[in-house]
Design a protein around this motif. Structure first.
Motif, mmCIF file in Angstrom:
data_model
loop_
_atom_site.group_PDB
_atom_site.id
_atom_site.type_symbol
_atom_site.label_atom_id
_atom_site.label_comp_id
_atom_site.label_asym_id
_atom_site.label_seq_id
_atom_site.Cartn_x
_atom_site.Cartn_y
_atom_site.Cartn_z
ATOM 1 N N ASN A 48 94.732 40.676 -13.493
ATOM 2 C CA ASN A 48 94.680 39.962 -12.530
ATOM 3 C C ASN A 48 94.368 38.837 -12.334
ATOM 4 O O ASN A 48 94.299 37.625 -11.816
ATOM 5 N N LYS A 49 96.619 38.907 -12.367
ATOM 6 C CA LYS A 49 97.918 37.914 -12.257
ATOM 7 C C LYS A 49 96.949 37.352 -9.992
ATOM 8 O O LYS A 49 96.995 38.371 -9.820
ATOM 9 N N GLY A 50 97.851 36.228 -10.240
ATOM 10 C CA GLY A 50 97.628 35.911 -8.784
ATOM 11 C C GLY A 50 96.300 35.187 -8.048
ATOM 12 O O GLY A 50 96.047 34.738 -7.182
ATOM 13 N N LYS A 51 95.110 35.654 -9.376
ATOM 14 C CA LYS A 51 94.100 35.054 -9.321
ATOM 15 C C LYS A 51 92.950 33.635 -9.216
ATOM 16 O O LYS A 51 94.289 33.111 -10.428
ATOM 17 N N LEU A 52 92.463 32.362 -8.555
ATOM 18 C CA LEU A 52 92.396 31.293 -8.719
ATOM 19 C C LEU A 52 91.707 31.210 -9.623
ATOM 20 O O LEU A 52 91.933 30.929 -11.198
ATOM 21 N N SER A 53 90.394 32.568 -10.412
ATOM 22 C CA SER A 53 89.944 32.105 -11.693
ATOM 23 C C SER A 53 90.932 32.748 -12.418
ATOM 24 O O SER A 53 90.359 32.135 -13.659
ATOM 25 N N THR A 54 92.086 33.517 -12.375
ATOM 26 C CA THR A 54 92.641 33.549 -13.943
ATOM 27 C C THR A 54 93.516 32.516 -14.088
ATOM 28 O O THR A 54 93.759 32.574 -15.314
ATOM 29 N N HIS A 55 93.445 31.897 -12.927
ATOM 30 C CA HIS A 55 94.600 30.487 -12.728
ATOM 31 C C HIS A 55 93.890 29.383 -14.191
ATOM 32 O O HIS A 55 93.688 28.762 -15.405
ATOM 33 N N ASN A 56 92.667 29.164 -13.763
ATOM 34 C CA ASN A 56 91.466 28.441 -13.918
ATOM 35 C C ASN A 56 90.900 28.488 -15.368
ATOM 36 O O ASN A 56 91.230 28.165 -16.781
ATOM 37 N N LEU A 57 91.213 30.291 -15.702
ATOM 38 C CA LEU A 57 90.510 30.826 -17.111
ATOM 39 C C LEU A 57 92.047 30.706 -18.562
ATOM 40 O O LEU A 57 91.790 29.859 -19.217
ATOM 41 N N ASN A 58 92.834 30.447 -17.451
ATOM 42 C CA ASN A 58 94.005 30.283 -18.650
ATOM 43 C C ASN A 58 94.122 28.644 -18.852
ATOM 44 O O ASN A 58 94.196 28.118 -19.719
ATOM 45 N N GLU A 59 94.370 27.640 -17.971
ATOM 46 C CA GLU A 59 94.080 26.964 -17.966
ATOM 47 C C GLU A 59 93.409 25.697 -18.975
ATOM 48 O O GLU A 59 93.743 25.440 -19.834
ATOM 49 N N ARG A 60 91.861 26.488 -18.374
ATOM 50 C CA ARG A 60 90.423 25.914 -19.119
ATOM 51 C C ARG A 60 89.794 26.396 -20.002
ATOM 52 O O ARG A 60 89.051 26.036 -21.035
ATOM 53 N N ILE A 61 90.517 27.491 -20.488
ATOM 54 C CA ILE A 61 89.951 28.347 -21.278
ATOM 55 C C ILE A 61 90.625 28.680 -22.671
ATOM 56 O O ILE A 61 90.825 28.330 -23.527
ATOM 57 N N VAL A 62 92.012 29.563 -21.755
ATOM 58 C CA VAL A 62 92.180 29.823 -23.616
ATOM 59 C C VAL A 62 93.506 29.104 -24.002
ATOM 60 O O VAL A 62 93.661 28.875 -25.339
ATOM 61 N N LYS A 63 94.040 28.174 -23.378
ATOM 62 C CA LYS A 63 94.915 27.327 -23.390
ATOM 63 C C LYS A 63 93.562 26.793 -25.154
ATOM 64 O O LYS A 63 94.439 25.871 -25.825
ATOM 65 N N ASN A 64 92.961 26.250 -24.228
ATOM 66 C CA ASN A 64 91.759 25.174 -25.302
ATOM 67 C C ASN A 64 90.877 26.340 -26.540
ATOM 68 O O ASN A 64 90.747 25.516 -28.031
ATOM 69 N N LEU A 65 90.951 27.668 -26.161
ATOM 70 C CA LEU A 65 91.105 28.451 -27.713
ATOM 71 C C LEU A 65 92.222 28.729 -28.311
ATOM 72 O O LEU A 65 91.803 28.460 -29.584
ATOM 73 N N LYS A 66 93.274 27.986 -27.825
ATOM 74 C CA LYS A 66 94.091 28.083 -28.764
ATOM 75 C C LYS A 66 94.722 27.394 -29.659
ATOM 76 O O LYS A 66 95.121 27.124 -31.229
ATOM 77 N N ILE A 67 93.790 26.123 -29.066
ATOM 78 C CA ILE A 67 94.337 24.708 -30.170
ATOM 79 C C ILE A 67 92.826 24.756 -30.803
ATOM 80 O O ILE A 67 93.055 24.647 -32.196
ATOM 81 N N ALA A 68 91.919 25.415 -30.542
ATOM 82 C CA ALA A 68 90.764 25.249 -31.492
ATOM 83 C C ALA A 68 91.455 26.096 -32.844
ATOM 84 O O ALA A 68 91.016 25.578 -33.804
ATOM 85 N N LEU A 69 91.616 26.757 -32.161
ATOM 86 C CA LEU A 69 92.016 28.516 -33.254
ATOM 87 C C LEU A 69 92.614 27.327 -34.440
ATOM 88 O O LEU A 69 93.508 27.689 -35.858
ATOM 89 N N SER A 70 94.132 26.834 -33.678
ATOM 90 C CA SER A 70 95.321 26.391 -34.329
ATOM 91 C C SER A 70 94.518 25.239 -35.562
ATOM 92 O O SER A 70 95.140 25.188 -36.354
ATOM 93 N N GLN A 71 93.854 24.953 -34.829
ATOM 94 C CA GLN A 71 92.958 23.450 -35.675
ATOM 95 C C GLN A 71 92.426 23.790 -36.481
ATOM 96 O O GLN A 71 92.406 23.338 -38.134
ATOM 97 N N ILE A 72 91.719 25.677 -36.681
ATOM 98 C CA ILE A 72 91.045 25.688 -37.896
ATOM 99 C C ILE A 72 92.105 26.521 -38.875
ATOM 100 O O ILE A 72 91.603 26.138 -39.824
ATOM 101 N N GLU A 73 92.833 26.765 -38.505
ATOM 102 C CA GLU A 73 93.863 27.810 -39.505
ATOM 103 C C GLU A 73 94.564 26.716 -40.234
ATOM 104 O O GLU A 73 94.830 26.763 -41.288
ATOM 105 N N LYS A 74 94.934 25.194 -39.212
ATOM 106 C CA LYS A 74 95.652 23.743 -40.165
ATOM 107 C C LYS A 74 94.681 23.484 -41.748
ATOM 108 O O LYS A 74 95.053 23.406 -41.944
ATOM 109 N N MET A 75 92.952 23.430 -40.507
ATOM 110 C CA MET A 75 92.466 22.733 -41.878
ATOM 111 C C MET A 75 91.660 23.333 -43.240
ATOM 112 O O MET A 75 91.040 23.757 -43.981
#
Length: 740
Positions: free
Chosen positions: A560-587
Motif C-alpha cells: 500500500n505504497k503512496g497512502k498517508l496511512s502507510t506513511h504514518n504507519l511507517n513513521e509512527r509505528i514501525v520505527k518505534n517497534l524496531k527501536i523497542a525490539l533493539s532495546q530488548i535485544e540489547k538488554m
C-alpha cells in the motif's frame, strides 16, 4: 547491697594520708558504674573533683574540667572559653594560673579532694600517656584517685598492663544493681501524669524481671526504656487509664520489645521490619517471659516499629487500635469481634455468638474483603477444632458461593483487593488488628481466593486489552496512556509493568491502527518504544507481540505504497517497534552463558541470597543445612562445570543465576538487593525463549516457600508439596509446572 564492699573500701581509702596508688572501678558500658559513683559523690559532699574524659583530646581540656568541677560558681563554660582569658580571669581570684595547675592543684585547694576520672577508655588521648599524666597526681602530689573504666577496652591498648601495675593498687569489678538504679531513674522522670506512683512503682518487680530475662546488664537500656515509656504514656495511654488490664499488657509489650531490641534480638527486629507480617504480633515465641497463652501485642506491628525504632508515636492510629481491642468490648460490640476473643467466653455465650455470626455470614452481610476473609477464617477454625458443628464441604461451598457473589454484586473490586495484597503498607493477614485464624482449612481458603483473584485479573486484562483497541479507534489518547504507562496510582490496575500485549488480538489491533489518525498512532508508538528499559525486564517477553505486529505493518506497507496511512504507519509505528525490539535485544544480552570467572562469586551469591531472603520462611538450622556458610568451592566448581548456569549481569556485577537442563529449572536465585527490579523476570524470560527454541512444552521447578509466589505470578501451578531432608532438617518446597 551487691557493691557495699566497694563503698566500704573507698571509705577506708580516702582516709589514708598518702596511699600512692589509684583505685580502679571497672565494668562494662551501662553496668551502672557512673550511677554508683554519682551516689558515692553525695557521701563525699563537695570533697571531690569529678572529670569525665569522654571525647577529651587535650590536657588543657582536662584542666578546664578541673576548674569547672572544683569551683562551678566561679568557673564554667561562659567564663572559660579560651585559655588566655582564663589565665587573666583566674589570676585575680585565686592567685594561680593554668600553667601552675599543670604541675599542681594546690592553688585550687584540691589537696583534700578526691580526683575521680570517669570514661577513661573513651578519652581521645593515648591511654598510656593519659595514665602517666594521672600517675603524676598519685605518685608526686599524694592525691587519692578513683578511675572508672571498661577495662576490656583498656586491655586492647599496648603497655596498659605495665602502667596499671605502677598506677593501680586495687581493682573492683562493679556488679549491676538494677533495683537501686530503677528507683534513681524514676526520680528523673517528669512525672507530670503521675506515672511513677500509678504505674512504674507498682510494676517495678515485673519490669526488672523482664530486664533480667532479657540478659541485658546495661542500665542505660533500662533508663532509656523508662524515659521512652513515660513519653508514650503521657501522649497516648493516659487517656485510657481506666483500662488497667490493657495498660498493664501494653507495658509488658513495651518493655519486652524495648529490652530485646536493645539486646539486638534478631527475631524481634525481623518481625518489626517484616512489612508483610501480621499487624498483630504474638509474643508466645518469647517463652522465657512466661506470658499467658493468648497474650498479644494489641497495637499493630507497624505501630510498634514506629514507636520503638523511629520514636514516632502516631496517636490516631494507635488510639484506633486500642479502641478495637478486646479491652473495649461492651454490649455494642459486634458479635464477630466478641467471638474473636473466644478464649474468654462462657459456653452459652460462645454458642449464641457463633450462631449469630454464622447467620449473618449465610446472608452475606460481611461485604468488605478483609472482613469477609476474617470471618471465614474464624468459622473454618472453629469447624476444624470441632467447636462448630457443620460439615467442612458444606461450609466451604457456602464461602465460595458468597465470595463469588460479592464480586458479581460489585461489592468486591479486583483493583481494590490487589491494592490490599500488593501494597507493602497494608497487610492481608488481619482485619482491624485481629489476625486471621490460622488452620489447615484456612490454607485451602487462601488457595481458593488466589485462584479466583487470578481468574478475575485475567478477565479484567481481557477487557482492558479491548479498551486499548477501543481507545485507538476512538482516538482517546488519555485512556491509552493510562493503560500502557499508568497513572501513578497504586489503587488502579495498569499495565506499565505487566506483560499483557502478547494476549491482545493482533489482527483487530492492526486493523484499528491503519484506520486511526497519525496523532493516535504516534501516542501508541511512543508508548511502545518507551515501554522497555532496564528494570522492566518482565516486559521483554512481549517481543513476540512486537515481532508479529511489525511483520503485519511491513507487509501492509509493501502492498500500500503512496497512502498517508502507510506513511504514518511507517513513521509512527514501525520505527518505534524496531527501536523497542533493539532495546530488548540489547538488554537481553545481560543474561549470559556460564563464565568460569564467576565460579567463586556464584556460590557466595547463593549463600548470601538464602540467608538474607529465605530467613522469614526457614529456621537458621534449615538455612545452614540448605546453604552451609562454610562454602566448599571445589564441589561448586565441579557442579558449575557440569550445569553451566545462565548468569544475570548488571553493571558488570553478578546479580542472579539459574541452572536449566531439559525441562527443569534448578537454582533460580536473584541477589536480595536486586529483587523486584526485573532480574528474575529477565532470567525466566531467557529460559522461556530457550524452551521455545527447543520445542519444550512444559517447564518444571521445585520452588522454595520464598520463591513460590514468584513462579505463581508467572503462571506456574503447584503439583505437590515436598519435604526434603538435608542434614537432619526437613525443608519444604513445591513441585510446580508451567505449560508453555
Amino acid at each position: 547491697m551487691p557493691n557495699q564492699h566497694i563503698t566500704e573500701f573507698l571509705n577506708y581509702y580516702i582516709k589514708l594520708p598518702n596511699p600512692q596508688y589509684a583505685v580502679l572501678l571497672k565494668g562494662k558500658w551501662g553496668s551502672g558504674k557512673t550511677y554508683f559513683i554519682n551516689q558515692y559523690k553525695k557521701q563525699l559532699k563537695k570533697k571531690y573533683i569529678y572529670v569525665s574524659l569522654y571525647g577529651v583530646s587535650s590536657y588543657e581540656e582536662i584542666e578546664t574540667k578541673f576548674l569547672e568541677s572544683s569551683n562551678p560558681e566561679l568557673f564554667n563554660k561562659k567564663t572559660i572559653y579560651a585559655s588566655v582569658l582564663a589565665k587573666a580571669f583566674i589570676s585575680d581570684k585565686i592567685q594561680g594560673s593554668l600553667k601552675e595547675i599543670k604541675k599542681s592543684l594546690s592553688s585550687l585547694n584540691a589537696k583534700e579532694k578526691i580526683l575521680i576520672f570517669d570514661d577513661i577508655e573513651r578519652c581521645s588521648l593515648k591511654i598510656v600517656d593519659l595514665l602517666g599524666y594521672i600517675n603524676n597526681f598519685v605518685e608526686h602530689q599524694a592525691f587519692k584517685v578513683i578511675l572508672i573504666a571498661n577495662e576490656e577496652e583498656l586491655d586492647k591498648t599496648d603497655k596498659y598492663k605495665n602502667i596499671k601495675e605502677k598506677l593501680i593498687g586495687k581493682t573492683f569489678e562493679f556488679k549491676t544493681n538494677p533495683s537501686d538504679a530503677y528507683d534513681s531513674f524514676l526520680s528523673e522522670l517528669k512525672n507530670d501524669k503521675s506515672i511513677k506512683e500509678n504505674i512504674l512503682e507498682k510494676e517495678k518487680s515485673n519490669i526488672l524481671e523482664f530486664f533480667e530475662k532479657s540478659e541485658s546488664n546495661n542500665l542505660r537500656a533500662l533508663r532509656q526504656s523508662l524515659l521512652d515509656y513515660e513519653r508514650f504514656y503521657d501522649e497516648v495511654l493516659i487517656k485510657h487509664f481506666e483500662k488497667k488490664e490493657m495498660i498493664k499488657d501494653i507495658l509488658y509489650c513495651f518493655f519486652i520489645f524495648s529490652f530485646e531490641i536493645r539486646q539486638g534480638n534478631e527475631e524481634v527486629l525481623a518481625l518489626l521490619n517484616d512489612k508483610q507480617n501480621s499487624n498483630f504480633l504474638s509474643l508466645s515465641s518469647l517463652s522465657k517471659y512466661k506470658l499467658y497463652g493468648d497474650f498479644n501485642a494489641i497495637i499493630p506491628i507497624v505501630q510498634w516499629k514506629e514507636i520503638l525504632l523511629n520514636s514516632n508515636i502516631q496517636k490516631e492510629s494507635i488510639t484506633e487500635a486500642l479502641k478495637n481491642s478486646k479491652y473495649y468490648i461492651d454490649e455494642n460490640t459486634p458479635s464477630w469481634r466478641k467471638l474473636s476473643y473466644f478464649h474468654n467466653l462462657a459456653d452459652d455465650e460462645f454458642k449464641v455468638l457463633l450462631e449469630d455470626v454464622f447467620q449473618k455470614f449465610k446472608l452475606n452481610e460481611y461485604k468488605d474483603y478483609k472482613h469477609f476473609k476474617f470471618v471465614a477464617s474464624m468459622l473454618l477454625y472453629f469447624q476444624e477444632k470441632e467447636l462448630f458443628s457443620i460439615e467442612f464441604e458444606k461450609l466451604f461451598d457456602l464461602i465460595k458461593i458468597n465470595f463469588e457473589a460479592l464480586f458479581d454484586e460489585n461489592n468486591f473490586n479486583i483493583e481494590d483487593i490487589y491494592f490490599i495484597i500488593k501494597d507493602i503498607r497494608i497487610s492481608d493477614s488481619s482485619y482491624e488488628n485481629i489476625a486471621y485464624f490460622e488452620s489447615k482449612n484456612f490454607e485451602r481458603l487462601e488457595s481458593y481466593i488466589n485462584k479466583v483473584l487470578e481468574e478475575r485479573k485475567i478477565l479484567k486484562q481481557k477487557k482492558d486489552l479491548e479498551k486499548i483497541i477501543l481507545a485507538i479507534k476512538e482516538k482517546d489518547t488519555q485512556i491509552l496512556l493510562d493503560l500502557l504507562e499508568g497513572k501513578n496510582d497504586r489503587r488502579i490496575l495498569d499495565y506499565k509493568d505487566k506483560p499483557i500485549m502478547n494476549y491482545i488480538n493482533i489482527d483487530k489491533l492492526f486493523k484499528t491502527l491503519i484506520k486511526t489518525d497519525g496523532l493516535t498512532m504516534s501516542y501508541f508508538g511512543e508508548s511502545i518504544k518507551d515501554r522497555y528499559y532496564k528494570e522492566k525486564e518482565m516486559l521483554f517477553e512481549e517481543d513476540i507481540f512486537l515481532k508479529m505486529l511489525l511483520k503485519k505493518c511491513e507487509d501492509y506497507i509493501k502492498e500500500n505504497k503512496g497512502k498517508l496511512s502507510t506513511h504514518n504507519l511507517n513513521e509512527r509505528i514501525v520505527k518505534n517497534l524496531k527501536i523497542a525490539l533493539s532495546q530488548i535485544e540489547k538488554m537481553k544480552n545481560e543474561i549470559i552463558s556460564y563464565n568460569k570467572n564467576y565460579s567463586k562469586q556464584i556460590p557466595e551469591l547463593f549463600t548470601n541470597i538464602i540467608h538474607n531472603t529465605c530467613n522469614k520462611d526457614y529456621t537458621k538450622e534449615q538455612l545452614n543445612a540448605w546453604a552451609n556458610p562454610n562454602i566448599d568451592y571445589e564441589v561448586w566448581e565441579k557442579r558449575l562445570n557440569k550445569t553451566k548456569p545462565y548468569l544475570a549481569i548488571l553493571d558488570e556485577k553478578l546479580v542472579g543465576f539459574t541452572e536449566f537442563y531439559e525441562d527443569y529449572i534448578d537454582c533460580f536465585y536473584v541477589h536480595h538487593k536486586y529483587q523486584g527490579q526485573g532480574v528474575g523476570n529477565a532470567l525466566l524470560s531467557h529460559l522461556l525463549n530457550q524452551a521455545k527454541q527447543n520445542k519444550i512444552k512444559t517447564l518444571r521447578v521445585d520452588a522454595s516457600i520464598t520463591a513460590k509466589p514468584f513462579f505463581e505470578k508467572h503462571g506456574f501451578k503447584e503439583v505437590k508439596k515436598n519435604y526434603v531432608k538435608r542434614d537432619n532438617q526437613d525443608l519444604i518446597n513445591y513441585s510446580m509446572t508451567l505449560n508453555i
